[in-house]
Design an enzyme around this catalytic site. Sequence first.
Site, PDB file in Angstrom:
ATOM      1  N   ASP A 192       2.895   1.324  -1.251  1.00  0.00           N
ATOM      2  CA  ASP A 192       4.191   0.753  -0.866  1.00  0.00           C
ATOM      3  C   ASP A 192       4.569   1.098   0.578  1.00  0.00           C
ATOM      4  OD1 ASP A 192       6.433  -0.723  -1.245  1.00  0.00           O
ATOM      5  OD2 ASP A 192       7.380   0.616  -2.693  1.00  0.00           O
ATOM      6  N   ASN A 215       5.077 -10.526  -6.928  1.00  0.00           N
ATOM      7  CA  ASN A 215       4.919 -10.739  -5.479  1.00  0.00           C
ATOM      8  C   ASN A 215       4.834 -12.223  -5.088  1.00  0.00           C
ATOM      9  OD1 ASN A 215       2.958  -7.718  -4.826  1.00  0.00           O
ATOM     10  ND2 ASN A 215       5.145  -8.080  -4.599  1.00  0.00           N
TER      11      ASN A 215
HETATM   12  C1  FPP Z   1       3.891  -3.080  -0.663  1.00  0.00           C
HETATM   13  O1  FPP Z   1       4.463  -3.009   0.607  1.00  0.00           O
HETATM   14  C2  FPP Z   1       2.581  -3.590  -0.560  1.00  0.00           C
HETATM   15  C3  FPP Z   1       2.132  -4.777  -1.053  1.00  0.00           C
HETATM   16  C4  FPP Z   1       2.972  -5.753  -1.773  1.00  0.00           C
HETATM   17  C5  FPP Z   1       0.768  -5.187  -0.865  1.00  0.00           C
HETATM   18  C6  FPP Z   1      -0.243  -4.102  -0.840  1.00  0.00           C
HETATM   19  C7  FPP Z   1      -1.389  -4.620  -0.109  1.00  0.00           C
HETATM   20  C8  FPP Z   1      -2.165  -3.952   0.770  1.00  0.00           C
HETATM   21  C9  FPP Z   1      -2.099  -2.515   1.060  1.00  0.00           C
HETATM   22  C10 FPP Z   1      -3.193  -4.640   1.531  1.00  0.00           C
HETATM   23  C11 FPP Z   1      -4.108  -5.467   0.754  1.00  0.00           C
HETATM   24  C12 FPP Z   1      -4.790  -4.769  -0.320  1.00  0.00           C
HETATM   25  C13 FPP Z   1      -6.093  -4.751  -0.472  1.00  0.00           C
HETATM   26  C14 FPP Z   1      -6.698  -4.230  -1.717  1.00  0.00           C
HETATM   27  C15 FPP Z   1      -6.976  -5.269   0.562  1.00  0.00           C
HETATM   28  P1  FPP Z   1       5.776  -3.854   0.848  1.00  0.00           P
HETATM   29  O2  FPP Z   1       5.396  -5.135   1.482  1.00  0.00           O
HETATM   30  O3  FPP Z   1       6.516  -3.986  -0.434  1.00  0.00           O
HETATM   31  O4  FPP Z   1       6.520  -2.953   1.850  1.00  0.00           O
HETATM   32  P2  FPP Z   1       8.094  -2.763   1.928  1.00  0.00           P
HETATM   33  O5  FPP Z   1       8.527  -2.194   0.604  1.00  0.00           O
HETATM   34  O6  FPP Z   1       8.258  -1.807   3.048  1.00  0.00           O
HETATM   35  O7  FPP Z   1       8.683  -4.097   2.195  1.00  0.00           O
END
Ligand code: FPP
Length: 235
Positions: free
Chosen positions: A12, A60
């Site tokens: 996250d 998502n």
């Molecule tokens: C949460 O951060 C993260 C995600 C929804 C996506 C996770 C994906 C990756 C780390 C990259 C792709 C993964 C792989 C396996 C290649 P957020 O966007 O919710 O962050 P925020 O809470 O700060 O908005």
Amino acid sequence: MKIPNHVAIILDGNGRWAKSKGMPRNYGHIQGAKNLEVIIEEAHNIGIRYLTVYAFSTENWSRPKEEVDALMKLLRNYMKTCLKTASKNRMSVRVIGDKSALDEDIQKRIEELERATKDYEGIHLQIAINYGGRDEIKRSVQKIAKKVADGILKVEDISEKLISNELDTCQIPDPDLLIRTCNELRISNFLLWQLAYAELYFTEVAWPDFTKDELKKALEAYHTRKRKFGAIEEE
Ligand code: FPP
């Protein structure tokens, strides 16, 4: 030090991390994907046998289309990168979640990656894509109900073990440690069944900044925990 057999991570804070640097959210996801490579390698070196990461939840899809497209592009490319990482770390890869909703070319890359790596025994990586714990349980119940309706299974034969075996994580031991980054203190529909007895570790550090040292801190915290499975306390 006591090393967890299975570590699950909610990756996250990519968006907030990027914003704090005046960059677009997708930059955070790109750095997050790069960081995953570092942490996989370190987990393997430390002797963690199973690593499960939450890459894209069933919720998502409701993000802006531009961000969903960028995440899908990242995952599509990652399936290729991952082949190299897998052979280097002798890592088997399994994607958990409802893959049927993904673009066909992504499904094909996933199949190739799973097939090419299935016999590796170094570390087992599970990537959760279009995954939701409730959705996984729902799909599992549907499979079991169909077996009962078809007369293959009796209602009284439905056990916890049988349910576990119908989940996407069948044959994978339950996580010992769940890590969630960026100061969110929730499970967010991740591995609802499997996390029943996991130790929970939350950190303020955003995922792109979650270094090898941060992983060590989480493992040190785990080491100090006295695990309890119901009434029984671990020695
Ligand atoms: C949460 O951060 C993260 C995600 C929804 C996506 C996770 C994906 C990756 C780390 C990259 C792709 C993964 C792989 C396996 C290649 P957020 O966007 O919710 O962050 P925020 O809470 O700060 O908005």
